[in-house]
Scaffold this active site. Structure first.
Site, PDB file in Angstrom:
ATOM      1  CG  ASP A  93      44.881  49.339  39.160  1.00  0.00           C
ATOM      2  OD1 ASP A  93      45.691  48.680  39.028  1.00  0.00           O
ATOM      3  OD2 ASP A  93      44.436  48.960  40.602  1.00  0.00           O
ATOM      4  CG  LEU A 120      49.208  48.352  41.409  1.00  0.00           C
ATOM      5  CD1 LEU A 120      49.989  49.954  40.782  1.00  0.00           C
ATOM      6  CD2 LEU A 120      50.405  47.726  42.041  1.00  0.00           C
ATOM      7  CG  ASP A 121      42.223  50.968  42.315  1.00  0.00           C
ATOM      8  OD1 ASP A 121      43.188  51.963  43.084  1.00  0.00           O
ATOM      9  OD2 ASP A 121      41.993  50.824  42.127  1.00  0.00           O
ATOM     10  CB  VAL A 122      43.799  44.870  45.692  1.00  0.00           C
ATOM     11  CG1 VAL A 122      44.131  43.623  46.850  1.00  0.00           C
ATOM     12  CG2 VAL A 122      41.979  44.199  45.176  1.00  0.00           C
ATOM     13  N   GLY A 141      44.839  49.056  49.077  1.00  0.00           N
ATOM     14  CA  GLY A 141      44.017  48.885  50.572  1.00  0.00           C
ATOM     15  C   GLY A 141      45.070  47.863  51.273  1.00  0.00           C
TER      16      GLY A 141
END
Length: 578
Positions: free
Chosen positions: A416, A444-446, A449
């Site tokens: 991220d 960015l991870d969220v 996803g």
């Protein structure tokens, strides 16, 4: 299911080919994003405007999506304040801060597309979904769900919640992000720069936990060691130790190299697929998802598919996912882990074992989706890439959620904060009077996803309408580009891509903070007033304003958040179907 065969590549097709988008009504959050994603997926458009979006066609009927700000919020700033986004993003600085990017609206737009795709998939299976609604407030709660879960756990955090963290600055002014997942590599890097041993030891835990806590209060002597070293020496230390050091890139630099690619890629191929049949339940009822994911991106994508009705089976290493034990816990299970993985089944598979890899291939032969976020090249090396699993199940929707999607040469580690640094997110996230810095909230991870789930739903709908199998690829790079699209557009035109000084900076009161809507005029000083009176004064002047949530635990005592079987906080589903 599918007849075993070697897949033959077919022409590229869109899951929404032959369908038409009609827009009407008052505007809503991220209308342009929703329309653009639907266009990329194949819809024709009527050229209209508005926040009520209907996708329809003769063979499938129509589904209408509506996005709202929520019950109390009125725009991006007030959503960020009311859902805890300002609190989490501001942890590194020690005070709540608004993100200068439209993060909640972007998440809402992606969730709206997901809802439309899920509704259309249900209709393609003989269901009767006609409407879906998404609110930005619920999108905001989803974005901070891991932090909310930790705030409601039975025990305290394993790492200190205090100000501090990267990025670092070299002696010659290069601002950079550092990444390693190995404590030995961490120690070697800092020893090369001459940092004190005690600081190196004390710094690792907060650095390691920054993904969970959104702050990293490590010793200032580490910053001092970086400031005493040239960028050339820092690069040498990174290469010698095995760490990654990435200079913060500007939005203009990212705009100049942008290849214009969509945030995901769908590659259909020939298959023999027998549709699952009608469902009057949730849109994905009857579908099976195999998820071999770690950390956030892939597990969140699978979690969303589970909320839509799919049976999700996690592929975990022998002994189970070690993140199940990550503190703080509820009933002995990590609260953060539960936020992404509650309700999933689990099967332990040793992917290093030929026998277990064969067992995984057999499981994939009976699944609808296989999803992973392994390191680049791992799936091919293990014989678990798309071409391998498609031999047994050509109709499989094979999905890889990666860091870079092989779109950038010589890219750093695809995590991220490194992707934020490399793509200009650090510049977009802060207004013009603050130095660029990637957010320590896992933006960015969220969002990655969310985009992964969107792409999988598109792949499932494409399969349902055409009978083809699909290879799906999404990435953190795609998430960064979606999030910064308006900023990069301004940069490409030679305009200042950053928001003005003080943008979305909440106001201190005598006992807390308040946030104004983005278009509100500059108010008077309310620092001597209690929050309640400050809100009254500002609202009397016609200014839209809300209190800023500074303690996430406050969100647990009221509103839509419930508790799961372990006693862990659970945010509400982001969509409402009718």
């Amino acid at each position: 299911m599918a007849t075993p065969a070697t897949p033959a590549v077919a022409r590229t097709a869109g899951p929404l080919d032959g369908l038409r988008l009609e827009r009407s009504g008052p505007p809503g959050p991220a209308d342009a994003l929703v329309a653009e994603h639907l266009r990329l997926l194949g819809t024709e458009t009527d050229g209209g405007s508005g926040g009520r979006l209907t996708v329809a066609g003769r063979d499938i009927g129509g589904v209408t999506a509506r996005a709202t700000w929520g019950e109390t919020a009125t725009d991006e700033a007030t959503v960020q304040a009311a859902t805890g986004i300002m609190a989490v993003h501001g942890r590194r600085d020690g005070t709540p801060r608004g993100l200068a990017v439209d993060y909640a609206a972007t998440a809402t737009g992606v969730l709206a597309v997901q809802g439309l795709l899920a509704g259309l998939l249900a209709r393609a299976r003989g269901g009767n979904v006609t409407q879906v609604e998404v609110s930005a407030e619920r999108a905001g709660l989803l974005a901070v769900s891991q932090y909310l879960a930790a705030a409601g756990a039975e025990e305290g955090e394993a790492a200190e919640l205090a100000s501090g963290g990267p990025p670092f600055t070299s002696a010659d002014g290069t601002v950079f992000e550092l990444e390693t997942l190995d404590p030995g590599v961490w120690a070697s890097f800092w020893r090369t720069l001459g940092a004190p041993e005690e600081s190196i030891r004390r710094g690792w835990r907060p650095f390691q936990f920054r993904y969970a806590t959104a702050c990293a209060p490590f010793p200032q002597t580490l910053h001092e060691a970086a400031r005493a070293s040239s960028w050339e020496r820092i690069r040498y230390a990174a290469e010698a130790s095995g760490a990654d050091a990435c200079p913060l890139r500007s939005l203009a630099e990212r705009a100049a190299e942008d290849d214009g690619a969509a945030p995901w890629k769908l590659a259909p191929h020939d298959a023999t697929y027998t549709p699952a049949g009608p469902t009057d339940d949730l849109p994905l009822a009857g579908f099976t998802v195999l998820e071999a994911g770690r950390r956030i991106q892939a597990p969140l994508a699978a979690h969303l598919l589970g909320l839509l009705g799919a049976e999700v089976i996690r592929i975990e290493p022998p002994g189970g996912d070690p993140l199940r034990g990550m503190p703080p816990a509820c009933s002995g299970v990590s609260a953060r882990w539960l936020a992404l993985n509650r309700g999933k089944k689990a099967v332990e598979v040793d992917i290093k074992s030929p026998a277990d890899r064969e067992r995984l291939r057999e499981m994939a032969a009976e699944a609808d989706v296989f999803l992973h976020n392994w390191a680049p090249g791992t799936a091919a090396r293990l014989g678990l890439d798309h071409e391998h699993l498609a031999l047994a199940n050509p109709a499989l929707v094979y999905t890889y959620t990666s860091g870079w999607a092989d779109r950038l040469p010589e890219a750093p580690m695809g995590t991220d904060f490194m992707v934020q640094a490399r793509t200009g997110v650090g510049e977009a996230a802060r207004p013009a009077d603050e130095p660029p810095a990637p957010s320590l909230m896992t933006l960015l991870d969220v969002l990655g996803g969310l985009l992964g789930a969107e792409a999988i739903l598109a792949g499932l709908l494409l399969r349902e309408r055409t009978g083809r199998g699909v290879r799906v690829d999404s990435s953190l790079l795609g998430a960064a580009d979606v999030l910064t699209a308006p900023h990069r557009a301004r940069a490409a035109q030679g305009l200042d891509p950053r928001r003005p000084a003080g943008f979305r900076r909440p106001l201190r009161t005598a006992d807390g903070w308040v946030a104004l809507a983005d278009l509100s005029a500059a108010p008077c000083d309310v620092s001597d007033l209690p929050t309640r009176q400050a809100l009254e004064r500002l609202r009397d002047r016609g200014l839209a304003t809300v209190p800023v949530v500074t303690d996430l635990a406050d969100l647990l005592s009221s509103g839509p958040i419930s508790r799961d079987a372990y006693g862990a906080p659970a945010v509400p589903d982001p969509w409402s179907f009718a």
